[in-house]
Design an enzyme around this catalytic site. Structure first.
Site, PDB file in Angstrom:
ATOM      1  N   GLU A   1     -10.791   4.245  18.106  1.00 33.64           N
ATOM      2  CA  GLU A   1     -12.212   3.557  17.238  1.00 33.64           C
ATOM      3  C   GLU A   1     -13.498   3.595  18.193  1.00 33.64           C
ATOM      4  O   GLU A   1     -14.141   4.458  17.488  1.00 33.64           O
ATOM      5  CB  GLU A   1     -11.951   2.535  16.479  1.00 33.64           C
ATOM      6  CG  GLU A   1     -12.679   1.526  16.036  1.00 33.64           C
ATOM      7  CD  GLU A   1     -12.753   2.435  14.324  1.00 33.64           C
ATOM      8  OE1 GLU A   1     -11.400   2.686  13.064  1.00 33.64           O
ATOM      9  OE2 GLU A   1     -13.753   2.809  13.533  1.00 33.64           O
TER      10      GLU A   1
ATOM     11  N   THR B   1       7.234   6.064  15.953  1.00 34.36           N
ATOM     12  CA  THR B   1       7.006   5.796  17.367  1.00 34.36           C
ATOM     13  C   THR B   1       5.950   4.740  17.104  1.00 34.36           C
ATOM     14  O   THR B   1       4.981   4.594  18.469  1.00 34.36           O
ATOM     15  CB  THR B   1       6.987   7.320  18.267  1.00 34.36           C
ATOM     16  OG1 THR B   1       5.555   7.951  17.362  1.00 34.36           O
ATOM     17  CG2 THR B   1       7.672   7.797  18.747  1.00 34.36           C
TER      18      THR B   1
ATOM     19  N   LYS C   1     -15.306   7.004  18.040  1.00 33.48           N
ATOM     20  CA  LYS C   1     -15.273   7.702  16.141  1.00 33.48           C
ATOM     21  C   LYS C   1     -16.517   8.346  15.990  1.00 33.48           C
ATOM     22  O   LYS C   1     -17.392   7.382  16.024  1.00 33.48           O
ATOM     23  CB  LYS C   1     -14.273   6.607  15.614  1.00 33.48           C
ATOM     24  CG  LYS C   1     -14.530   7.753  13.922  1.00 33.48           C
ATOM     25  CD  LYS C   1     -13.986   6.071  13.309  1.00 33.48           C
ATOM     26  CE  LYS C   1     -14.022   7.068  11.547  1.00 33.48           C
ATOM     27  NZ  LYS C   1     -13.510   5.936  10.672  1.00 33.48           N
TER      28      LYS C   1
ATOM     29  N   LYS D   1     -12.685  10.986   1.285  1.00 30.64           N
ATOM     30  CA  LYS D   1     -13.726  10.436   2.191  1.00 30.64           C
ATOM     31  C   LYS D   1     -13.400  10.494   3.958  1.00 30.64           C
ATOM     32  O   LYS D   1     -12.100  10.487   4.264  1.00 30.64           O
ATOM     33  CB  LYS D   1     -14.020   8.374   2.765  1.00 30.64           C
ATOM     34  CG  LYS D   1     -14.652   8.168   0.949  1.00 30.64           C
ATOM     35  CD  LYS D   1     -14.747   6.825   1.191  1.00 30.64           C
ATOM     36  CE  LYS D   1     -13.430   5.782   1.365  1.00 30.64           C
ATOM     37  NZ  LYS D   1     -14.070   4.432   1.310  1.00 30.64           N
TER      38      LYS D   1
HETATM   39  N1  LIG Z   1     -11.164   7.722   5.072  1.00 29.89           N
HETATM   40  C1  LIG Z   1     -10.223   7.194   4.437  1.00 29.89           C
HETATM   41  O1  LIG Z   1     -10.430   6.846   3.054  1.00 29.89           O
HETATM   42  C2  LIG Z   1      -9.752   6.063   5.341  1.00 29.89           C
HETATM   43  C3  LIG Z   1      -9.175   4.746   4.695  1.00 29.89           C
HETATM   44  C4  LIG Z   1      -8.551   3.596   5.609  1.00 29.89           C
HETATM   45  C5  LIG Z   1      -8.377   3.424   6.589  1.00 29.89           C
HETATM   46  N2  LIG Z   1      -9.577   4.498   7.584  1.00 29.89           N
HETATM   47  C6  LIG Z   1      -9.972   4.205   8.741  1.00 29.89           C
HETATM   48  O2  LIG Z   1      -8.235   4.966   9.683  1.00 29.89           O
HETATM   49  C7  LIG Z   1      -8.761   4.106  11.125  1.00 29.89           C
HETATM   50  C8  LIG Z   1      -7.687   3.666  11.382  1.00 29.89           C
HETATM   51  O3  LIG Z   1      -7.085   4.330  11.362  1.00 29.89           O
HETATM   52  P1  LIG Z   1      -5.278   4.282  12.362  1.00 29.89           P
HETATM   53  O4  LIG Z   1      -5.672   2.167  11.961  1.00 29.89           O
HETATM   54  O5  LIG Z   1      -4.378   4.642  11.711  1.00 29.89           O
HETATM   55  O6  LIG Z   1      -5.646   4.289  13.813  1.00 29.89           O
HETATM   56  P2  LIG Z   1      -5.651   5.077  15.008  1.00 29.89           P
HETATM   57  O7  LIG Z   1      -6.583   6.342  13.837  1.00 29.89           O
HETATM   58  O8  LIG Z   1      -7.218   4.828  15.676  1.00 29.89           O
HETATM   59  O9  LIG Z   1      -4.560   5.462  15.237  1.00 29.89           O
HETATM   60  C9  LIG Z   1      -3.701   3.975  16.248  1.00 29.89           C
HETATM   61  C10 LIG Z   1      -2.660   4.357  17.415  1.00 29.89           C
HETATM   62  O10 LIG Z   1      -1.988   4.923  16.574  1.00 29.89           O
HETATM   63  C11 LIG Z   1      -1.509   5.819  17.682  1.00 29.89           C
HETATM   64  N3  LIG Z   1      -1.022   6.670  17.460  1.00 29.89           N
HETATM   65  C12 LIG Z   1      -0.738   7.278  16.709  1.00 29.89           C
HETATM   66  N4  LIG Z   1       0.234   8.028  15.399  1.00 29.89           N
HETATM   67  C13 LIG Z   1       1.241   7.309  16.668  1.00 29.89           C
HETATM   68  C14 LIG Z   1       2.425   7.840  16.427  1.00 29.89           C
HETATM   69  N5  LIG Z   1       3.265   8.555  15.219  1.00 29.89           N
HETATM   70  N6  LIG Z   1       3.469   7.288  17.582  1.00 29.89           N
HETATM   71  C15 LIG Z   1       2.388   5.979  18.512  1.00 29.89           C
HETATM   72  N7  LIG Z   1       1.179   6.248  18.188  1.00 29.89           N
HETATM   73  C16 LIG Z   1       0.888   6.636  17.693  1.00 29.89           C
HETATM   74  C17 LIG Z   1      -2.871   6.643  17.997  1.00 29.89           C
HETATM   75  O11 LIG Z   1      -3.276   7.246  19.680  1.00 29.89           O
HETATM   76  C18 LIG Z   1      -3.867   5.753  17.912  1.00 29.89           C
HETATM   77  O12 LIG Z   1      -3.644   5.089  19.469  1.00 29.89           O
HETATM   78  C19 LIG Z   1     -10.583   3.250  10.528  1.00 29.89           C
HETATM   79  O13 LIG Z   1     -11.482   4.002  11.588  1.00 29.89           O
HETATM   80  C20 LIG Z   1     -10.479   3.687   9.250  1.00 29.89           C
HETATM   81  O14 LIG Z   1     -12.334   3.538   9.143  1.00 29.89           O
HETATM   82  C21 LIG Z   1     -10.365   5.952   6.477  1.00 29.89           C
END
Ligand SMILES: NC(=O)c1ccc[n+]([C@@H]2O[C@H](COP(=O)([O-])OP(=O)(O)OC[C@H]3O[C@@H](n4cnc5c(N)ncnc54)[C@H](O)[C@@H]3O)[C@@H](O)[C@H]2O)c1
Ligand SMILES: [Zn+2]
Length: 389
Positions: free
Chosen positions: A90, A190, A93, A160
């Site tokens: 984040e 994981t 980003k 989005k």
């Molecule tokens: N575009 C949209 O419609 C939409 C909707 C909801 C959220 N978002 C955005 O999504 C973001 C949050 O996404 P998130 O919660 O996935 O966070 P993220 O992308 O930061 O991932 C979270 C953590 O998990 C780790 N990770 C990812 N996949 C993994 C796996 N399979 N095994 C182990 N670790 C793993 C990553 O390295 C990271 O540290 C926010 O920025 C939010 O604004 C966008």
């Protein structure tokens, strides 16, 4: 008098959200060809001896775990590929990260019409790559492969894209959907437990707004879902995605400002940015939802018992239900900001019973304050001293 030409040019986007098992099994060609829906085109590609070319952006942590398998997959399928592993967190980003991706894409030189960029990672990775792809040669197709629960049920299914800018969440972005999203629940194995809860928050949002059955599943089986990281629970993710798409698909460009999917997203963006990186997106959303449930109760829309059930469900999903930085000042500032960008109306989605909701525009300050006081009294961890009306 000048001349006026009116241009009307509707754009139709069609994309598939496909659940597939073992995306990285070399025998599974979904990742490379699953976005092609035209049978003749697919046949031609399979017949030609031209190697497939793909640029792949992967979250660094995902690359650490799945990088070797991904390389093996590409090699086994004779793909000309470049894998770019990046710390898509984040805090990173940003437009800088998008530009970094674009520089690499540019030197890889892909065919903008037939060689989609593949993004594999959480919501941050999918959002940044989506934006970068939308900018490259005005629109290069891209594919989303979510690897966190949150991105599986939410970020991967809509249109989005975005990066944070000027200290605001997703202030730069586009409404350009991927050509396909490929969902493989095995990646979630994981994901750290806290990030499972994080994803469950967005599922709970859809449950509270639209699906009592999903709420009851989360209420009864929340602990098991957490413990098993939803392996074997595709029926649950399926309800969440179907419910989400019902809301998103008819309003992909968000022209209709009355959106149930905004529940939990009125105050939380300001909270999330304020305390970054201590709260995850879904955690901030849950704190917002928890407060809004109190607003619902004070407005007479849910009963005390329903309120208690919702809060217990949140606690069962190991989600935070209160935060000291979620102040009355933050609530008022966020709602004022919302008025400005939402056509002069607050458009506040609120639960009306369990699994149903309506949008309200005239919740009084008095209700907001009363709900805030009760919320603090009942849920603040440090008893009764942190209320900041
Ligand atoms: N575009 C949209 O419609 C939409 C909707 C909801 C959220 N978002 C955005 O999504 C973001 C949050 O996404 P998130 O919660 O996935 O966070 P993220 O992308 O930061 O991932 C979270 C953590 O998990 C780790 N990770 C990812 N996949 C993994 C796996 N399979 N095994 C182990 N670790 C793993 C990553 O390295 C990271 O540290 C926010 O920025 C939010 O604004 C966008
Ligand atoms: Zn969200």
């Amino acid at each position: 008098m000048g001349t006026t030409w009116t241009v009307v040019s509707p754009i139709v986007f069609t994309y598939q959200v496909t659940e597939s098992q073992d995306l990285l099994d070399p025998a599974n060609n979904t990742l490379l060809l699953g976005h092609i829906t035209d049978a003749q085109q697919l046949e031609d590609i399979k017949k030609s001896n031209k190697p497939i070319k793909r640029f792949v952006v992967v979250d660094q942590e995902v690359h650490r775990i799945y990088g070797a398998k991904l390389t093996e997959y590409m090699e086994a399928n004779n793909v000309q590929f470049k894998i770019l592993a990046l710390p898509t967190t984040e805090e990173n980003k940003s437009m800088e990260m998008a530009l970094k991706i674009l520089e690499e894409v540019n030197s890889f030189s892909l065919d903008r019409r037939t060689e989609p960029i593949i993004a594999i990672g959480g919501g941050v990775c999918l959002d940044i790559v989506g934006l970068a792809a939308s900018l490259y040669r005005r629109r290069t197709p891209y594919i989303r492969v979510p690897t966190t629960l949150l991105s599986y049920v939410d970020a991967s299914v809509g249109a989005k894209t975005g990066v944070n800018f000027a200290n605001c969440k997703n202030k730069l972005g586009a409404y350009i959907p991927p050509v396909a999203a490929f969902l493989d629940l095995t990646f979630i194995q994981t994901v750290p437990r806290r990030h499972i809860s994080n994803g469950l928050a967005e599922m709970l949002k859809m449950a509270l707004m639209k699906h009592r059955g999903l709420f009851e599943l989360l209420e009864k089986h929340g602990r098991v879902l957490l413990d098993t990281k939803l392996q074997g629970a595709s029926h649950v993710t399926r309800i969440a995605i179907t419910t989400m798409l019902e809301e998103l698909a008819p309003n992909l460009w968000e022209d209709d400002l009355n959106r149930l999917v905004d529940f939990g997203h009125l105050i939380s963006p300001a909270l999330e940015m304020k305390v970054l990186p201590s709260l995850l997106h879904g955690e901030a959303v849950n704190i917002d939802m928890s407060y809004m449930v109190y607003v619902s109760k004070e407005s007479g829309l849910v009963t005390e018992e329903e309120k208690q059930r919702i809060i217990s469900c949140m606690v069962g999903l190991e989600l935070p239900v209160w935060h000291e930085d979620f102040t009355m000042e933050l609530i008022q500032r966020s709602l004022q900001d919302r008025l400005k960008h939402s056509g002069g109306l607050v458009r506040m989605p609120l639960p009306v019973g369990l699994g149903q909701a309506e949008i309200f525009n005239n919740t009084s300050c008095e209700i907001l304050h009363r709900a805030y006081e009760k919320w603090c009294d009942e849920l603040s961890i440090t008893s009764g001293n942190s209320c900041d009306p």
